[in-house]
Structures are given as C-alpha cells and as structure tokens.
Design a protein around this motif. Structure first.
Motif, PDB file in Angstrom:
ATOM      1  N   ARG A 116      39.480 110.230  20.638  1.00  0.00           N
ATOM      2  CA  ARG A 116      40.934 110.439  20.112  1.00  0.00           C
ATOM      3  C   ARG A 116      41.931 110.832  21.054  1.00  0.00           C
ATOM      4  O   ARG A 116      43.191 110.279  20.888  1.00  0.00           O
ATOM      5  N   LEU A 117      41.588 111.505  22.148  1.00  0.00           N
ATOM      6  CA  LEU A 117      42.302 111.702  23.358  1.00  0.00           C
ATOM      7  C   LEU A 117      42.227 110.934  24.024  1.00  0.00           C
ATOM      8  O   LEU A 117      43.393 110.665  25.008  1.00  0.00           O
ATOM      9  N   TYR A 118      41.269 110.163  24.571  1.00  0.00           N
ATOM     10  CA  TYR A 118      41.159 109.452  25.607  1.00  0.00           C
ATOM     11  C   TYR A 118      40.560 107.740  25.271  1.00  0.00           C
ATOM     12  O   TYR A 118      39.870 107.884  24.274  1.00  0.00           O
ATOM     13  N   THR A 119      40.982 106.915  26.012  1.00  0.00           N
ATOM     14  CA  THR A 119      40.475 105.824  25.599  1.00  0.00           C
ATOM     15  C   THR A 119      39.690 105.120  27.175  1.00  0.00           C
ATOM     16  O   THR A 119      40.418 105.285  28.282  1.00  0.00           O
ATOM     17  N   PRO A 165      29.314 100.519  33.442  1.00  0.00           N
ATOM     18  CA  PRO A 165      30.527  99.709  34.153  1.00  0.00           C
ATOM     19  C   PRO A 165      31.453 100.565  34.706  1.00  0.00           C
ATOM     20  O   PRO A 165      31.661 102.010  34.303  1.00  0.00           O
ATOM     21  N   ILE A 166      32.451 100.183  35.642  1.00  0.00           N
ATOM     22  CA  ILE A 166      33.533 100.996  36.058  1.00  0.00           C
ATOM     23  C   ILE A 166      34.618 100.866  35.017  1.00  0.00           C
ATOM     24  O   ILE A 166      35.153  99.591  34.631  1.00  0.00           O
ATOM     25  N   GLN A 167      34.768 102.049  34.429  1.00  0.00           N
ATOM     26  CA  GLN A 167      35.932 102.192  33.273  1.00  0.00           C
ATOM     27  C   GLN A 167      37.435 102.581  34.005  1.00  0.00           C
ATOM     28  O   GLN A 167      37.332 103.335  34.710  1.00  0.00           O
ATOM     29  N   ARG A 168      38.414 102.286  33.211  1.00  0.00           N
ATOM     30  CA  ARG A 168      39.749 102.801  33.400  1.00  0.00           C
ATOM     31  C   ARG A 168      40.049 103.612  32.094  1.00  0.00           C
ATOM     32  O   ARG A 168      39.862 103.440  30.939  1.00  0.00           O
ATOM     33  N   VAL A 169      40.159 104.816  32.317  1.00  0.00           N
ATOM     34  CA  VAL A 169      40.621 105.795  31.387  1.00  0.00           C
ATOM     35  C   VAL A 169      42.027 106.164  31.145  1.00  0.00           C
ATOM     36  O   VAL A 169      42.716 106.730  32.241  1.00  0.00           O
ATOM     37  N   HIS A 170      42.426 106.160  29.963  1.00  0.00           N
ATOM     38  CA  HIS A 170      43.906 106.540  29.520  1.00  0.00           C
ATOM     39  C   HIS A 170      43.843 107.505  28.902  1.00  0.00           C
ATOM     40  O   HIS A 170      43.257 107.645  27.777  1.00  0.00           O
ATOM     41  N   LEU A 184      39.270 106.980  36.757  1.00  0.00           N
ATOM     42  CA  LEU A 184      38.253 106.056  36.780  1.00  0.00           C
ATOM     43  C   LEU A 184      36.875 106.928  36.657  1.00  0.00           C
ATOM     44  O   LEU A 184      36.995 108.126  36.862  1.00  0.00           O
ATOM     45  N   GLN A 185      36.249 106.204  35.819  1.00  0.00           N
ATOM     46  CA  GLN A 185      34.872 106.774  35.561  1.00  0.00           C
ATOM     47  C   GLN A 185      33.692 105.513  35.443  1.00  0.00           C
ATOM     48  O   GLN A 185      33.996 104.428  35.351  1.00  0.00           O
ATOM     49  N   ARG A 186      32.489 106.103  35.833  1.00  0.00           N
ATOM     50  CA  ARG A 186      31.389 105.173  35.904  1.00  0.00           C
ATOM     51  C   ARG A 186      30.255 106.070  35.350  1.00  0.00           C
ATOM     52  O   ARG A 186      29.965 106.895  35.942  1.00  0.00           O
ATOM     53  N   GLY A 187      29.811 105.556  34.049  1.00  0.00           N
ATOM     54  CA  GLY A 187      28.646 106.214  33.490  1.00  0.00           C
ATOM     55  C   GLY A 187      29.370 107.589  33.160  1.00  0.00           C
ATOM     56  O   GLY A 187      30.229 107.754  32.811  1.00  0.00           O
ATOM     57  N   VAL A 255      48.704 107.416  39.488  1.00  0.00           N
ATOM     58  CA  VAL A 255      49.937 106.696  38.982  1.00  0.00           C
ATOM     59  C   VAL A 255      49.468 105.266  38.635  1.00  0.00           C
ATOM     60  O   VAL A 255      48.825 104.580  39.605  1.00  0.00           O
ATOM     61  N   GLU A 256      49.630 104.810  37.419  1.00  0.00           N
ATOM     62  CA  GLU A 256      49.587 103.270  37.306  1.00  0.00           C
ATOM     63  C   GLU A 256      50.774 102.820  36.898  1.00  0.00           C
ATOM     64  O   GLU A 256      51.011 101.537  37.277  1.00  0.00           O
TER      65      GLU A 256
END
Length: 413
Positions: A116-119, A165-170, A184-187, A255-256
């Motif tokens: 709920r806090l992160y996507t 996959p390499i994921q972008r976390v917001h 950035l996250q992977r696994g 920063v994005e």
C-alpha cells in the motif's frame, strides 16, 4: 546483511538509505553487535519448516546447500538445493525421501509488486514457473506459497524459475521526502547509486523514466555482485547491502521528477561569512573534495553531511579528522570552529595543533536553535616561523567530535 561491513569488523545500528558515514566497531547498546550476525547465521535454521502434522514441507529461503529433515511424512528426507539466488532466479531442489512418501511441498513465491505504501513496476506478483522432473507442474499460489502435493520418489527434482526484472519503485506521495523520487530493485535486493561510481554528486542526479538498466555480473566489484548498469546516462548501481564500503555518498531514493522532489543540500558549497572572511587566513570547506584534498585531509571514522544548507564534518567513536592550514607568523592566530547550538549527547573532543592540545570542547545545548563560533588561540611558540600547521579534531574515547560547520584560521587582532 547491510549492517555488516565487508571486513566483518564494523557494523551499523541503523541502516540509512542515504549518507556517507562508515560503519563502526561498537555501539552503546552492545546486544546489537552480536544480534546482527546471529540473525544472518540463523537463516540456515529458517530455510525449511514443517506443519504440525509433518506432512507439509515449507521452503522459506532459497539457499544453496544440503540438509536432512528427520521426519517428513513418516521418514527422513534429504534435500539438496542448488541456486545462485538472489543473483539468478532459478532454484533447483532434489528430494531424497528414504522411501516413496506423500506430502505437500510449499515453495515461497515472493510478491515484488510492492504494498500500500510502495508500487513497483513492472509487477511480478505470482509469476513463476515450476517443473517436476522436467514436466510443468500445476501449482496455484495461495498466501504466498505454491503447493505441490504428490507421492515423492527418491531423486525427484523440482525446478523453480522466479522472475527477476529490474523494477522502479515509487512511494506514496504523502511521504514528502520520497516525493518525486524513485528507487531501483531487482528480485529481493534494493540498489544504491554511489558517488564513487559517478562523475557528479548523486544528489544532483536526475534519473529520468526513460533511463534503461540491465543487470551485469561484476566479479571484481565488492566481492562479486550483480550490478545494474545504464548507458545513457552512464550509471552503475550496487546492492544496498554492499553500500559504503568504498567511501563517498550513497543513496537509494533518486530524483526522478525535479518539480516534485525536495532538493537536497550538498556539502562542499562554500558559505560566505562577511563577518569572518576579512580576517580569515585560511579555511577548509567540508565535503568539498578539492578543498579537503588541498588541505590534506586525514581522518578516521569521520564523515560529512549537510544541515540547514551548511556542510558539516564530525568523527565518532573516538575518531578524528585533521587538515593542514595556513597560519601567519606575524599575526595572532586562532582556530575558529562553528557549531550548531542544539548539539549535545556525548560530544566531547579536543582541538589539537601540530600534536599539542590547545583546547577541550564539549557541546551541550550552548545556543539552542542557532549556530555559534568558538575561537581557540594558538600559542605563539607553536607557530614560530611556520606558515602551515596541522589542526586535528580528536573525539574522546567513545564520544563524538563535532559536528563542525566551519573550520578556519583567523587573525584575532
């Protein structure tokens, strides 16, 4: 894992997501010194467990190794697990029951889609493939586990392929410090970008959505890691657990969207002091590499940061830092330090010049809510005809020195 330095000697009590402070050898609450490595060692005991009826085997961690469970469905079961997880998403398990036995095998399927806090994008919820002896297996995922129930024969092989996959976390935008930022996250691994791998300061980096990363195995880096590499712009990200083993600034939330992100102050930008500059003989700018190098910085257990747009440096656990500064043999020289008036809590240190103590300093809420200066006259016999001296800020054993927000030599006449 990120609490422990690669040397195995120093550790973090906290696990900061940004900063440059090195790990340290001890903490005032010493139970944590042993509890962190003890937790890591306990993973071997948490890899497998059984239900009360002894007919369901849970696999909670993917760790290469072999063990024997004394009673699974009425007899011993030897399990051999082969994997390079978390670098690779493939896991192979060979089961060796003492005889044909029927039981359920539950494989943990991580949900990397956030909370709920992160996507996290792209999402990976429940996406996996499972084979038993080379044949696809029917295994629905319920409550985070894929279940295979069957009669198992010695030598049966289960192969699990997890997406990596390499994921972008917001983060939820109600968390103001993370607004306009991405991680950035992977696994199971979160990644950091560090100044040591950049031509600019990571706090000035804008990681645009179109930047594409790929995984790259780097056996030469930090004992061997799966790094994330981007060509445009040229970036390298390392696993968060391995951060701050090479010095410099390190950061998770990048920063994005500059329009949404709160700018971060960057240590090393000189702050004008019109009240002091006219009588300043020499000064050093904390966190500014050219300035600190020019003044021959030496340090142990020291770091820099920023507060209210001012750079600071401190040293902890009896650490220290020193600079070579210019003096004027014809003037009355003093070491001038600037402190934050709310600093307190075991901040005890010495001001030393060319090896001699010229002052003791203790910070104890001297000027709440404001910065203040303290000048320490340098004895004339310490200078003589010298034009350079080494000023060392030395923390008392177990204490912190600073933070200092300014360090200069001034003429006190």
């Amino acid at each position: 894992l990120g609490s422990i330095e690669r040397s195995g000697v120093n550790f973090y009590y906290q696990n900061p997501l940004r900063g440059e402070h090195a790990r340290y050898p001890w903490h005032g609450c010493p139970c944590c010194v042993g509890n962190i490595p003890r937790t890591l060692l306990a993973i071997k005991d948490l890899t497998y467990w059984l239900n009360a009826g002894k007919d369901t085997l849970y696999v909670g961690h993917f760790v290469a190794g072999e063990c024997t469970l004394p009673n699974v469905a009425g007899g011993p079961l030897r399990v051999k697990q082969e994997t390079r997880y978390p670098w690779k998403g493939k896991v192979a398990m060979t089961l060796h029951p003492d005889a044909q036995r029927t039981f359920s095998l539950k494989l943990r399927i991580p949900d990397r889609n956030g909370s709920r806090l992160y996507t996290a994008q792209p999402g990976t919820t429940t996406e996996c493939s499972i084979q038993v002896n080379g044949t696809p297996a029917e295994a629905s995922v319920v409550d985070g586990y894929a279940t295979i129930r069957r009669e198992w024969t010695p030598g049966d092989r289960v192969e699990l392929a997890l997406p990596m996959p390499i994921q972008r976390v917001h983060c939820d935008e109600r968390v103001a410090p993370n607004r306009g930022r991405v991680a950035l996250q992977r696994g199971p691994l979160v990644y950091n970008i560090e100044n040591v791998d950049l031509q600019i300061d990571v706090r000035e980096l804008v990681l645009k959505p179109e930047a594409v990363f790929r995984e790259v195995w780097r056996p030469d880096l930090l004992g061997g890691v799966m790094a994330l590499q981007c060509d445009v712009p040229a970036l390298l990200a390392v696993p968060n657990y391995a951060r701050l083993n090479r010095g410099g600034w390190s950061q998770v939330w990048l920063v994005e969207d500059p329009a949404k992100a709160t700018p971060e102050p960057i240590p090393g930008k000189p702050l004008p002091r019109p009240d002091l500059d006219p009588r300043t003989i020499d000064k050093v700018v904390f966190g500014n590499a050219p300035s600190e190098q020019a003044h021959k910085l030496q340090q142990e257990r020291s770091g820099t940061g920023a507060f209210q747009n001012r750079s600071w440096r401190d040293a902890h656990d009896g650490g220290w830092f020193s600079y070579e500064l210019t003096v004027d043999p014809k003037a009355k020289n003093a070491v001038l330090c600037t402190y934050w008036g709310d600093d307190a809590n075991n901040r005890r240190f010495q001001i030393r010049v060319d090896g001699r103590k010229i002052a003791d300093q203790k910070l104890e809420h001297e000027k709440p809510g404001a910065f203040f200066d303290a000048a320490y006259p340098i004895p004339a016999d310490l200078i003589g005809d010298k034009t350079k001296v080494t000023v060392r800020i030395q923390a008392e054993p177990g204490a912190t020195a600073g933070g200092l927000f300014d360090l200069r030599i001034v003429n006190v006449e």
